[in-house]
Enzyme design. Structure first.
Site, PDB file in Angstrom:
ATOM      1  N   ASP A  51       3.258 -10.042  -4.935  1.00 58.59           N
ATOM      2  CA  ASP A  51       3.269  -8.322  -4.703  1.00 58.59           C
ATOM      3  C   ASP A  51       4.877  -8.139  -4.680  1.00 58.59           C
ATOM      4  OD1 ASP A  51       0.782  -8.622  -4.462  1.00 58.59           O
ATOM      5  OD2 ASP A  51       0.823  -7.616  -2.368  1.00 58.59           O
ATOM      6  N   HIS A  71       4.821 -13.056  -2.320  1.00 56.91           N
ATOM      7  CA  HIS A  71       5.770 -11.912  -2.841  1.00 56.91           C
ATOM      8  C   HIS A  71       6.776 -12.602  -3.622  1.00 56.91           C
ATOM      9  CE1 HIS A  71       3.779 -10.431   0.715  1.00 56.91           C
ATOM     10  NE2 HIS A  71       3.860  -9.192   0.252  1.00 56.91           N
TER      11      HIS A  71
HETATM   12 ZN    ZN Z   1       3.509  -5.027  -0.665  1.00 54.95          ZN
END
Ligand code: ZN
Length: 485
Positions: free
Chosen positions: A288, A431
């Site tokens: 993400d 991430h």
């Molecule tokens: Zn996020």
């Protein structure tokens, strides 16, 4: 003397002429008789082929059908199956390719169709006549795939004539390497729906202008379920649409072919490489908050090195800033998802603002790589009605949280992943904006491969692990991605 001779010659001539005329007359009569006889035979043939009464005449009826269907059989040989019965009869032709796995699949498909036909017509009366007739086409594709189309027609006797009551087209593509059927995501890059939707809207509004059904645009929107009945041919990909879905019912099944040239960049160069074994464990890595060039590229380097894929849920504002990273992701066959424009809590925004977050991101993605997001993940996993309404993609959360944003340590990330007893069917959250996460990926990918996991995109995971065609606007939450729930 001369006169007499001349007279005689004339008489002889006339006699000859009369005789000739008589022969002509006889010939004409014979010709008429022959014609009448032929007409009677033809009519009889026509009448007899209109229906059938026993096994022999059904056999004849079926071979008439196989003759009249115009097909392309370019792979292997033909197997014919005739099952006469009262009230249900079946006549099928299907291909035998010589590839053991492929042939087993084809036989299974054909048998299922016959069983389905028998079940659907359980209520037919004893003196009804209902027939299932099926023929096929096969295509060599110039790729690691064989295309097959089954054309099925159901007919029923009405007033001593067989009438078509239903027709269907089933299209399949098989990997020549594994012999298994291929799905859209193995053949196309994830953004193929956008390209198909655009092409088909143009094609149908042009070719079938006056025959389009009311909601045809919905059936041609860029959702995967709209474009999963297709076959690879020699020249391109032909998509089929059921009667009454795009074009008026009486047109039957309609199709449109997009050439390989027009699909360049959309269709994968090497199909078989992406073959996924649904019986083997698989896991989806997701990232993400990117793209961020240094760390995103480091992750991509690793994925590319091992020839695997992952899914990136990107922020629109970063996409606009670093479009080259997105382009690289698309070229490597990564799945590109949206994570909103600026990472707000969407639950707290008005529906209008939610829509703006989604649409703006899709515009940036299209500009960067020609595709919209194929999946959506709301920031903080906070789903809401407006997201479901406007995402225009499946909404996907995760089932393993590595907490990489918190620990910022590759070792801790690996500890979380190694601590999960069975990773099969799981979606792992990371991430793409931390060096520590990129470092973790460099350890995680070889470790997962060694453990026997296939690395797949989230759409592939839904399709292969959960037998689910990803649906736009559907919420696949935390609880979804567990096989042993
Ligand atoms: Zn996020």
């Amino acid at each position: 003397m001369t006169e007499t001779n001349a007279e005689r010659r004339r008489e002889a001539r006339e006699a000859k002429y009369r005789k000739k005329k008589k022969i002509h007359k006889i010939l004409a009569t014979v010709l008429i008789l022959v014609c009448v006889a032929a007409a009677i035979t033809a009519t009889a043939a026509l009448l007899s082929s209109d229906t059938y009464k026993d096994e022999d005449s059904f056999q004849e009826y079926a071979s008439e059908y196989f003759k009249e269907v115009d097909e392309e059989k370019n792979v292997g040989s033909t197997q014919e199956v005739i099952h006469f019965g009262a009230p249900l009869s079946v006549a099928m032709e299907y291909p035998v390719t010589g590839h053991k796995t492929m042939d087993a699949y084809i036989k299974g498909i054909v048998e299922d169709l016959e069983t389905q036909f028998q079940n659907d017509n359980k209520k037919a009366a004893k003196d009804d006549k209902v027939a299932m007739l099926m023929d096929y086409d096969t295509y060599k594709t110039g790729r690691e795939a064989v295309g097959m189309v089954l054309t099925q027609e159901k007919r029923k006797e009405v007033k001593r004539r067989m009438e078509t009551i239903d027709s269907q087209v089933y299209a399949y593509n098989f990997s020549t390497e594994t012999g298994r059927p291929l799905t859209a995501i193995q053949i196309f890059n994830p953004g193929y729906k956008t390209v198909c939707s655009k092409y088909m809207n143009e094609f149908f509004t042009d070719k079938y202008k006056d025959q389009l059904v009311k909601d045809y645009e919905k059936k041609l929107s860029d959702s995967e379920e709209n474009f999963n009945n297709f076959v690879l041919t020699e020249n391109g990909v032909r998509f089929y649409f059921d009667p009454g879905t795009v074009v008026e019912e009486e047109e039957g099944v309609v199709s449109a072919e997009i050439s390989y040239k027009d699909l360049e960049g959309t269709i994968r160069e090497e199909i078989a490489v992406r073959a996924i074994d649904p019986d083997k464990p698989m896991v989806a890595l997701t990232f993400d908050d990117g793209p961020f060039p240094r760390t995103s590229n480091r992750i991509l380097d690793c994925l590319e090195q091992y020839g695997v894929v992952a899914t990136f849920f990107e922020l629109g504002q970063n996409v606009a800033a670093y479009p080259d990273v997105i382009k690289r992701e698309a070229e490597l066959g990564m799945e590109i998802g949206s994570h909103s424009w600026s990472h707000p809590n969407l639950k707290e925004l008005s529906a209008k603002k939610v829509k703006r977050q989604i649409d703006k991101t899709n515009k940036a993605l299209e500009k960067a790589c020609g595709q919209k997001a194929t999946v959506f993940r709301p920031p903080y996993g906070n789903n809401c009605k407006a997201v479901e309404k406007y995402a225009n993609a499946p909404i996907v959360l995760w089932s393993v949280d590595t907490l990489d944003w918190k620990s910022r340590k590759a070792k801790s990330v690996m500890k979380v992943v190694k601590g999960v007893k069975n990773l099969d069917g799981r979606v792992i959250l990371m991430h793409s904006i931390y060096d520590s996460s990129a470092e973790a990926v460099e350890k995680m990918v070889p470790w997962l491969l060694k453990k026997g996991y296939q690395l797949v995109t989230v759409s592939e995971l839904l399709e292969y692990k959960y037998n689910e065609t990803p649906q736009n606007g559907k919420f696949y939450g935390y609880g979804y991605f567990y096989i042993d729930k």
